[in-house]
Design a protein around this motif. Structure first.
Motif, short mmCIF file in Angstrom:
data_model
loop_
_atom_site.label_atom_id
_atom_site.label_comp_id
_atom_site.label_asym_id
_atom_site.label_seq_id
_atom_site.Cartn_x
_atom_site.Cartn_y
_atom_site.Cartn_z
N PHE A 1 18.49 -1.97 -4.94
CA PHE A 1 19.00 -1.33 -6.16
C PHE A 1 19.45 0.10 -5.87
N SER A 2 18.61 0.84 -5.15
CA SER A 2 18.97 2.21 -4.77
C SER A 2 18.16 2.61 -3.55
N GLN A 3 18.72 3.53 -2.77
CA GLN A 3 18.02 4.02 -1.59
C GLN A 3 18.52 5.42 -1.26
N LYS A 4 17.56 6.25 -0.88
CA LYS A 4 17.87 7.63 -0.51
C LYS A 4 16.95 8.01 0.65
N LEU A 5 17.54 8.53 1.70
CA LEU A 5 16.77 8.99 2.85
C LEU A 5 17.18 10.42 3.13
N ASP B 13 13.21 7.26 -0.88
CA ASP B 13 13.13 6.73 -2.25
C ASP B 13 13.94 5.44 -2.23
N TYR B 14 13.25 4.32 -2.29
CA TYR B 14 13.87 3.01 -2.07
C TYR B 14 13.40 2.03 -3.13
N LYS B 15 14.36 1.38 -3.81
CA LYS B 15 14.06 0.38 -4.83
C LYS B 15 14.79 -0.91 -4.49
N CYS B 16 14.06 -2.03 -4.59
CA CYS B 16 14.67 -3.32 -4.28
C CYS B 16 13.96 -4.43 -5.05
N SER B 17 14.54 -5.62 -4.97
CA SER B 17 13.97 -6.83 -5.54
C SER B 17 13.82 -7.85 -4.43
N ASP C 60 13.00 -11.82 -3.73
CA ASP C 60 12.92 -13.17 -4.31
C ASP C 60 13.04 -13.19 -5.84
N SER C 61 13.64 -12.22 -6.43
CA SER C 61 13.82 -12.07 -7.88
C SER C 61 12.50 -12.12 -8.67
N LEU C 62 11.37 -12.13 -7.98
CA LEU C 62 10.07 -12.12 -8.65
C LEU C 62 9.37 -10.78 -8.54
N VAL C 63 9.66 -10.03 -7.47
CA VAL C 63 8.96 -8.79 -7.20
C VAL C 63 9.96 -7.64 -7.10
N ASN C 64 9.74 -6.60 -7.89
CA ASN C 64 10.50 -5.36 -7.75
C ASN C 64 9.61 -4.36 -7.05
N LYS C 65 10.17 -3.71 -6.04
CA LYS C 65 9.40 -2.83 -5.17
C LYS C 65 10.04 -1.44 -5.20
N HIS C 66 9.20 -0.41 -5.32
CA HIS C 66 9.67 0.98 -5.29
C HIS C 66 8.79 1.76 -4.32
N ILE C 67 9.40 2.24 -3.25
CA ILE C 67 8.70 3.02 -2.24
C ILE C 67 9.25 4.44 -2.29
N LYS C 68 8.34 5.41 -2.37
CA LYS C 68 8.78 6.80 -2.49
C LYS C 68 7.75 7.71 -1.85
N GLY C 69 8.22 8.73 -1.09
CA GLY C 69 7.31 9.70 -0.54
C GLY C 69 7.81 10.36 0.73
N TYR C 70 6.93 11.20 1.29
CA TYR C 70 7.24 12.01 2.47
C TYR C 70 6.55 11.45 3.69
N PHE C 71 7.13 11.73 4.86
CA PHE C 71 6.53 11.32 6.12
C PHE C 71 6.87 12.30 7.22
N LYS C 72 6.04 12.28 8.28
CA LYS C 72 6.28 13.10 9.46
C LYS C 72 5.64 12.41 10.65
N THR C 73 6.24 12.55 11.80
CA THR C 73 5.66 12.00 13.02
C THR C 73 6.43 12.54 14.22
N ILE C 74 5.99 12.15 15.40
CA ILE C 74 6.68 12.51 16.64
C ILE C 74 7.36 11.25 17.15
N ILE C 75 8.61 11.36 17.54
CA ILE C 75 9.40 10.22 17.99
C ILE C 75 8.97 9.83 19.41
N LYS C 76 8.65 8.59 19.59
CA LYS C 76 8.23 8.04 20.90
C LYS C 76 9.43 7.49 21.63
#
Length: 185
Positions: free
Chosen positions: A141-145, A163-167, A169-185
């Motif tokens: 539905f929408s995505q922002k990185l 900030d990522y929103k998706c569906s 199997d048309s049964l589950v709507n998922k919204h993931i949002k937040g901050y992250f940090k790490t070291i690239i391997k």
């Protein structure tokens, strides 16, 4: 003539792959490391999701929330997950950013693939076991990185916001949002 047809077919295949993956440009914000949530991550220990887990970082690598709402016509419900971790690794010319909460029995989350100033998101199959890579299809539905810079190397620190929103199997709507940090391997 055959060479010309070959390149046309190859171009059509590449375009169809791009459409299915929802490629988008990411945003660069050099001020991400100074955001309050990013600073707070360094004050807390990394989550340990199962007893035999070897921690990759001494401090928290992500504060990601996922809200999953499901409905099957008869029942509906909402689940909230806040136990996400981040790791990043280069694979050839692609930066893979894993945001997940695999506990050794099942996994949940996303894989963000970054290359050529663009990204796309793959949804991790919840039935994924430890050290397994399985993905499920989703309608985005929408995505922002947002990342702290546009070019990275191995051993660089990476800071980001998703900030990522998706569906699924048309049964589950998922919204993931937040901050992250790490070291690239």
């Amino acid at each position: 003539m055959r060479l010309f047809l070959f390149f046309i077919i190859l171009s059509l295949i590449a375009l169809s792959c791009q459409e299915n993956r929802n490629f988008e440009n990411f945003i660069v914000d050099q001020n991400l490391p100074s955001k309050d949530t990013i600073k707070l991550l360094s004050k807390y220990p990394e989550l340990k999701l199962f007893n035999s887990e070897i921690l990759q970082s001494p401090t928290r690598t992500a504060y990601i929330t996922q809200t999953a709402h499901y409905t099957d016509g008869y029942q509906s419900g909402t689940f909230l997950f806040e136990d996400y971790k981040c790791k990043a690794k280069y694979q050839y010319d692609t930066l893979n950013i894993w945001l997940d909460n695999n506990n050794g029995y099942f996994g949940n989350g996303i894989l963000i693939k970054v290359f050529n100033d663009q990204f796309y998101v793959k949804n991790i199959d919840p039935k994924t076991l430890k050290n397994e890579e399985k993905f499920i299809k989703a309608k985005v539905f929408s995505q922002k990185l947002v990342l702290n810079k546009d070019k990275f190397n191995k051993n660089d620190s990476i800071y980001g916001f998703i900030d990522y929103k998706c569906s699924i199997d048309s049964l589950v709507n998922k919204h993931i949002k937040g901050y992250f940090k790490t070291i690239i391997k």
